[in-house]
Motif scaffolding. Structure first.
Motif, PDB file in Angstrom:
ATOM      1  N   VAL A  34      20.633  93.120  64.441  1.00 15.32           N
ATOM      2  CA  VAL A  34      19.263  92.637  64.575  1.00 15.32           C
ATOM      3  C   VAL A  34      18.670  92.365  63.194  1.00 15.32           C
ATOM      4  O   VAL A  34      18.717  93.220  62.318  1.00 15.32           O
ATOM      5  N   ARG A  56      21.353  83.518  61.859  1.00 19.30           N
ATOM      6  CA  ARG A  56      22.233  83.761  63.013  1.00 19.30           C
ATOM      7  C   ARG A  56      23.649  83.278  62.717  1.00 19.30           C
ATOM      8  O   ARG A  56      24.635  83.953  63.037  1.00 19.30           O
ATOM      9  N   VAL A  66      20.815  89.201  67.235  1.00 18.10           N
ATOM     10  CA  VAL A  66      19.490  88.637  67.484  1.00 18.10           C
ATOM     11  C   VAL A  66      18.786  88.504  66.148  1.00 18.10           C
ATOM     12  O   VAL A  66      18.801  89.430  65.339  1.00 18.10           O
ATOM     13  N   VAL A  81      12.924  83.227  67.713  1.00 17.93           N
ATOM     14  CA  VAL A  81      14.023  84.149  68.008  1.00 17.93           C
ATOM     15  C   VAL A  81      15.276  83.327  68.286  1.00 17.93           C
ATOM     16  O   VAL A  81      15.225  82.329  68.994  1.00 17.93           O
ATOM     17  N   VAL A  83      19.484  83.928  69.362  1.00 19.15           N
ATOM     18  CA  VAL A  83      20.482  84.872  69.886  1.00 19.15           C
ATOM     19  C   VAL A  83      21.833  84.172  69.872  1.00 19.15           C
ATOM     20  O   VAL A  83      21.944  83.024  70.307  1.00 19.15           O
ATOM     21  N   GLY A  87      25.470  87.843  72.064  1.00 24.06           N
ATOM     22  CA  GLY A  87      24.215  88.448  72.507  1.00 24.06           C
ATOM     23  C   GLY A  87      23.819  87.954  73.886  1.00 24.06           C
ATOM     24  O   GLY A  87      23.372  88.733  74.739  1.00 24.06           O
ATOM     25  N   ARG A  88      24.003  86.670  74.114  1.00 25.20           N
ATOM     26  CA  ARG A  88      23.686  86.119  75.430  1.00 25.20           C
ATOM     27  C   ARG A  88      24.634  86.674  76.490  1.00 25.20           C
ATOM     28  O   ARG A  88      24.217  86.906  77.625  1.00 25.20           O
ATOM     29  N   LEU A  92      21.000  89.160  76.581  1.00 26.18           N
ATOM     30  CA  LEU A  92      19.833  88.880  75.749  1.00 26.18           C
ATOM     31  C   LEU A  92      19.523  87.395  75.785  1.00 26.18           C
ATOM     32  O   LEU A  92      20.432  86.570  75.734  1.00 26.18           O
ATOM     33  N   ALA A  94      16.786  84.475  74.086  1.00 23.97           N
ATOM     34  CA  ALA A  94      15.743  84.221  73.091  1.00 23.97           C
ATOM     35  C   ALA A  94      14.399  83.953  73.764  1.00 23.97           C
ATOM     36  O   ALA A  94      13.359  84.430  73.288  1.00 23.97           O
ATOM     37  N   LEU A  97      12.824  87.241  74.793  1.00 21.31           N
ATOM     38  CA  LEU A  97      12.406  88.012  73.622  1.00 21.31           C
ATOM     39  C   LEU A  97      11.182  87.390  72.956  1.00 21.31           C
ATOM     40  O   LEU A  97      10.281  88.107  72.507  1.00 21.31           O
ATOM     41  N   ASP A 114      19.253  80.453  73.639  1.00 19.01           N
ATOM     42  CA  ASP A 114      19.786  80.610  72.286  1.00 19.01           C
ATOM     43  C   ASP A 114      18.707  80.569  71.206  1.00 19.01           C
ATOM     44  O   ASP A 114      18.804  81.274  70.208  1.00 19.01           O
ATOM     45  N   VAL A 137      15.648  94.856  72.212  1.00 20.12           N
ATOM     46  CA  VAL A 137      17.087  94.717  71.945  1.00 20.12           C
ATOM     47  C   VAL A 137      17.769  96.078  72.052  1.00 20.12           C
ATOM     48  O   VAL A 137      18.836  96.195  72.662  1.00 20.12           O
TER      49      VAL A 137
END
Length: 142
Positions: A34, A56, A66, A81, A83, A87-88, A92, A94, A97, A114, A137
């Protein structure tokens, strides 16, 4: 300094150095890398998006990551944000978030899984918004 207004090689070098430094200093939240960073005030949404995507791309793509970057531009807070694929895969998104962070900022936002962008009306809440992303997260990773 605003990145979008400067096209000098020196400014570009500082930008790249900042992205590299942010990626190198990524925190580990329950196995997810993160980066939550407050950029200099005056940094606009386009530059925040470029920074988030750059950072990223510098993180290890084999691990979930993230990146959340925020700044106050023209008196209003903006957050982006990003990701990565891993992460996806961990659930997670974006867009989710950024909506959490933008809610803290007194506004809204959205986007893709993303990359997403949002904003609000409370510039004093930028650090709290970044903290909300980190907490979400950590919850997702745990």
């Amino acid at each position: 300094m605003t990145w979008r207004r400067s096209s000098s090689g020196c400014a570009r070098r500082r930008w790249l150095e900042q992205a590299a430094s942010l990626a190198a200093d990524a925190a580990d939240e329950s196995g997810i890398a993160v980066v939550a960073h407050r950029a200099p005030d005056g940094t606009g949404g386009d530059d925040l998006r470029k920074l988030a995507i750059d950072v990223r791309g510098r993180l290890d793509s084999s691990h979930p990551a993230v990146v959340a970057v925020s700044a106050v531009s023209d008196g209003r807070p903006v957050i982006v944000v990003a990701v990565n694929d891993r992460g996806r895969e961990r659930g997670l998104a974006a867009g989710e978030l950024v909506r959490i962070a933008a809610g803290v900022l007194g506004g809204g936002g959205g986007g893709r899984d993303d990359v997403a962008q949002g904003g609000g009306t409370n510039p004093s809440a930028v650090d709290d918004a970044l903290g909300a992303v980190r907490r979400r997260v950590a919850e997702q990773g745990g």
